[in-house]
Structure formats: structure tokens, C-alpha cells
Scaffold this active site. Structure first.
Site, PDB file in Angstrom:
ATOM      1  N   LYS A 293      43.012  55.795  58.346  1.00 50.39           N
ATOM      2  CA  LYS A 293      43.282  57.232  58.317  1.00 50.39           C
ATOM      3  C   LYS A 293      44.666  57.568  58.880  1.00 50.39           C
ATOM      4  O   LYS A 293      45.290  56.735  59.529  1.00 50.39           O
ATOM      5  CB  LYS A 293      42.172  57.979  59.066  1.00 50.39           C
TER       6      LYS A 293
HETATM    7  C1  LIG Z   1      36.386  57.763  56.507  1.00 50.22           C
HETATM    8  C2  LIG Z   1      35.459  58.844  56.115  1.00 50.22           C
HETATM    9  C3  LIG Z   1      34.325  59.175  56.868  1.00 50.22           C
HETATM   10  C4  LIG Z   1      33.788  58.306  57.986  1.00 50.22           C
HETATM   11  O1  LIG Z   1      34.679  58.092  58.981  1.00 50.22           O
HETATM   12  P1  LIG Z   1      34.334  57.015  60.135  1.00 50.22           P
HETATM   13  O2  LIG Z   1      35.277  57.401  61.225  1.00 50.22           O
HETATM   14  O3  LIG Z   1      34.613  55.671  59.557  1.00 50.22           O
HETATM   15  O4  LIG Z   1      32.909  57.189  60.519  1.00 50.22           O
HETATM   16  C5  LIG Z   1      33.599  60.295  56.536  1.00 50.22           C
HETATM   17  N1  LIG Z   1      33.944  61.060  55.482  1.00 50.22           N
HETATM   18  C6  LIG Z   1      35.001  60.763  54.704  1.00 50.22           C
HETATM   19  C7  LIG Z   1      35.347  61.676  53.577  1.00 50.22           C
HETATM   20  C8  LIG Z   1      35.782  59.632  54.983  1.00 50.22           C
HETATM   21  O5  LIG Z   1      36.815  59.303  54.185  1.00 50.22           O
END
Ligand SMILES: *Cc1c(COP(=O)(O)O)cnc(C)c1O
Length: 382
Positions: free
Chosen positions: A185
Site C-alpha cells: 500500500k
Molecule cells: C489490502 C486491502 C484490504 C486488507 O488490508 P490488510 O491490511 O491486508 O488487512 C482490504 N480492502 C482492500 C480494498 C484492500 O485492497
């Protein structure tokens, strides 16, 4: 650049000062949730003008907490886009809530308000929006529909750190917003998340639930003013973020706006190099005044006229050393949900987009030359 030059799909940018800061935490005698987690919460909220932030171990945890304080009962329905990561949906299922899968708009790839409205029943309690790739969803329309039907809105903001909607950052609204700091991210602590809310009592409850429902954080217990006594006020989870991770976030926040500028330069370059290609549909900026894309992902879509199919393009690019990814495999087509909730369900836009979409590498340490290299390969193949 030779054809053996490998370009990863994703790579975190860790400012070099971070190593020393991690070292300080490791040597401080307190390595889990403590002063650095607090600092991370405060700096994060300050940057995006959020009121209360609770740092947690993932966005999945943030979503679970957000759903847990929203008063859902088993059998309730909550509307979600099928075009998201399964985490958005799984956390509802753990609460006995039935996910209602909705279609998306072609332009934004976010929830289609018309489809949302058509799926509201007397059991519907909430709408969960996902700001796909970092482009804001149609919040005005969704909010109007929610108000009219007395529904809660929760934002899965996993892609939306520094996304703006009509002049305000995502997180600066009345909705509970859930952010992800997963390794790929825009802001990362390897694993991590944040849940923000304007409502102090909801936020306090989420903090409590993030630590077993225990009245005081361990950190408070062991600080000078703390006490050994604690009370369990409700059955909670174990969702806290460690200071070792939080310090990575603190350092990244300091350079977040610069990182964003670098991203924008790379996005402009991609758009410039790929826009002459008539076989591609390129991502666009939001059209409302004051709205801004965070550009977590740079996704291209192949038109029918393209020389290759998407799956083949992934293979060809892999052979040339370039990592790509697909966001997302629609959840209503996944085995478990098919069996349980979505048999026979058709979401035409989601299905069409899924077949043709591809995410290209986009991160701060990618160079303009690398973007040119990737774009020229895409142009050759497509
Ligand atoms: C990455 C992601 C998540 C989950 O994030 P984590 O921190 O890995 O639990 C949830 N929703 C979307 C749209 C994502 O891309």
C-alpha cells in the site's frame, strides 16, 4: 535497458532514517504498542484531518472493529462491491451478516449508486464503499441513498490514503474509515491499519475491542502512572499495532506528501506514453471539483480490439521481467461466496472489467526510464 532488467510489481519506500528509529524502539525496553503507536495515530490524523484514529494490526482488523461497533445483528444485510479484496466481505460474515454484492461504475470502478439502491431491503443496515485504486467513490450519491434509507456508511479506505473527495481527505468525514498499511500500500508498516472516526465514543469502543476489551492498554499498565489492575469490559480481540511497526509508519508519514508528488509524476508519464494506444482504456482522475486520486494502483484495461488477452499479457510481461497484478477477482465469482450467497448473480460491469484489467508497477522508487520501458512493452504487446 536490456530485456533482463527485472521490475517488481511493488516495492516499499523505507527512508534510511527508519533503521535507526527501529533500533531505538528495540533498545527502549518497550517494543509493542506504546509511545510510537500513539505518535503514529496522532501524525496520521493530523495529516488527513481525521478526529480519532486507532492503530491496528491490519485493515482487516480495522474493518472487523468498524463492523463490530455498527450494531449489526445476525441476518442483517450489508451492501458491498464485489470488486474488492475478500477482507471487506469476510469480516461481515464473521458477524453473521449477509453480504449483498453490488456492481460498479465503468468510469470509477467504485460502487454504482443505482445498483446499490435497487438492492436495499428492509434487512439492509449499511453500505460499505471501496475507493478503488485510490479514486474516490460517488460519496454524494451514496450518502443521499444512505440518509434516505437510514443506513450506515463505512469506508474501506485501504487504497485511499491521501485520496480527496470534494476538498477533504478520506478519513475527514462522518463515516468510520478503515486504512491499510499492508506491504504494497501507499503507506506501509509491513502489516498494519488504522480506523478513524469523528465519534469519540465509537472510537474508544474500537480501541477497547482492539485489546481484549481491557480497560487500560498494556502500555498504560506499565508506565509510571499505570497500575497492575485491569478490568475486562467486553470480549475483544487482539488487534494492536506494535511500536516496531508504528515507527516505520511515523517515518513514512514525514515524507508522504513528497512520495505522492513522485507518484503523480510517474502517473503522468504512464498516461503520456500509453494514451496514443487506441486498444487501451486508461484510468482517469475524479471529475468532482476538489477530488484527488491517491494513485495506489495504476490499472489499464484492454479493449476488445487489443492484440492480446489479459492473461496472455500478464505472461508476456512476466517473461520480460515485469511484475503485474490483477485487482480484483470479483468476489461473487469466488467459490465460497458462489456456494453461499451469489449463485446465479450477474454483475455485468464487474465481470467485464475483471476480464480486461491489469495493474502495472507504480511506486515511489520506480524511475521514469522504467515507466517508459514498461509502457513501450505494453504498447508493443497490446
Ligand atoms: C489490502 C486491502 C484490504 C486488507 O488490508 P490488510 O491490511 O491486508 O488487512 C482490504 N480492502 C482492500 C480494498 C484492500 O485492497
Amino acid at each position: 535497458m536490456n530485456s533482463f532488467h527485472e521490475i517488481a510489481f511493488s516495492k516499499p519506500h523505507i527512508p534510511s532514517i527508519t533503521l535507526g528509529e527501529i533500533d531505538k524502539v528495540l533498545n527502549s525496553g518497550w517494543i509493542t504498542t506504546g509511545p510510537k503507536s500513539k505518535e503514529f495515530e496522532q501524525s496520521f490524523c493530523k495529516l488527513i484531518n481525521a478526529k480519532n484514529g486507532v492503530a491496528v494490526c491490519s485493515c482487516t482488523a480495522a474493518l472487523h472493529l468498524a463492523y463490530s461497533v455498527s450494531g449489526f445483528r445476525p441476518g442483517d444485510e450489508v451492501i458491498v462491491p464485489s470488486f474488492t479484496f475478500c477482507s471487506t466481505i469476510n469480516m461481515l460474515i464473521h458477524l453473521g451478516v449477509k453480504p449483498i454484492f453490488c456492481d460498479i461504475l465503468e468510469e470509477s470502478l467504485c460502487l454504482d449508486p443505482i445498483d446499490v439502491e435497487s438492492k436495499i431491503t428492509r434487512l439492509t443496515k449499511a453500505i460499505v464503499v471501496v475507493h478503488f485504486a485510490g479514486r474516490p467513490a460517488s460519496m454524494k450519491e451514496i450518502t443521499r441513498i444512505a440518509k434516505k434509507n437510514k443506513l450506515i456508511v463505512i469506508e474501506d479506505a485501504a487504497h485511499a490514503f491521501l485520496t480527496k473527495y470534494k476538498g477533504k481527505y478520506i478519513g475527514d468525514s462522518n463515516n468510520i474509515c478503515c486504512f491499510s498499511f499492508y506491504a504494497t500500500k501507499n503507506l506501509t508498516t509491513a502489516e498494519g491499519g488504522m480506523v478513524t472516526s469523528r465519534n469519540k465514543s465509537l472510537s474508544d469502543k474500537m480501541r477497547l475491542l482492539s485489546m481484549h476489551g481491557i480497560s487500560k492498554h498494556a502500555w498504560n499498565r506499565y508506565s509510571k502512572t499505570g497500575t497492575w489492575k485491569y478490568e475486562v469490559l467486553m470480549p475483544g480481540y487482539k488487534y494492536n499495532l506494535t511500536d516496531i511497526q508504528a515507527v516505520i509508519g511515523v517515518e513514512q508519514l514525514k515524507v508522504a506528501l513528497e512520495s505522492r508528488k513522485k507518484r503523480l509524476v510517474l502517473v503522468d508519464r504512464y498516461l503520456q506514453q500509453l494514451s496514443p494506444n487506441n486498444n487501451l482504456i486508461l484510468p482517469t482522475n475524479p471529475n468532482e471539483k476538489g477530488s484527488e486520486h491517491s494513485w495506489h494502483l495504476f490499472t489499464i484495461r484492454l479493449k476488445k480490439s487489443a492484440k492480446v488477452k489479459r492473461d496472455q499479457l500478464i505472461e508476456e510481461m512476466k517473461n520480460r521481467g515485469i511484475g503485474t497484478s490483477v485487482h480484483f477477482i470479483p468476489n461473487h465469482l469466488q467459490k465460497f461466496y458462489q456456494k453461499t450467497y451469489t449463485k446465479g448473480l450477474k454483475l455485468p460491469v464487474t465481470e467485464k472489467v475483471y476480464k480486461s484489467i491489469l495493474s502495472l508497477p507504480l511506486y515511489e522508487d520506480l524511475s521514469i526510464l522504467e515507466v517508459d520501458h514498461i509502457a513501450s512493452i505494453v504498447n508493443d504487446l497490446v
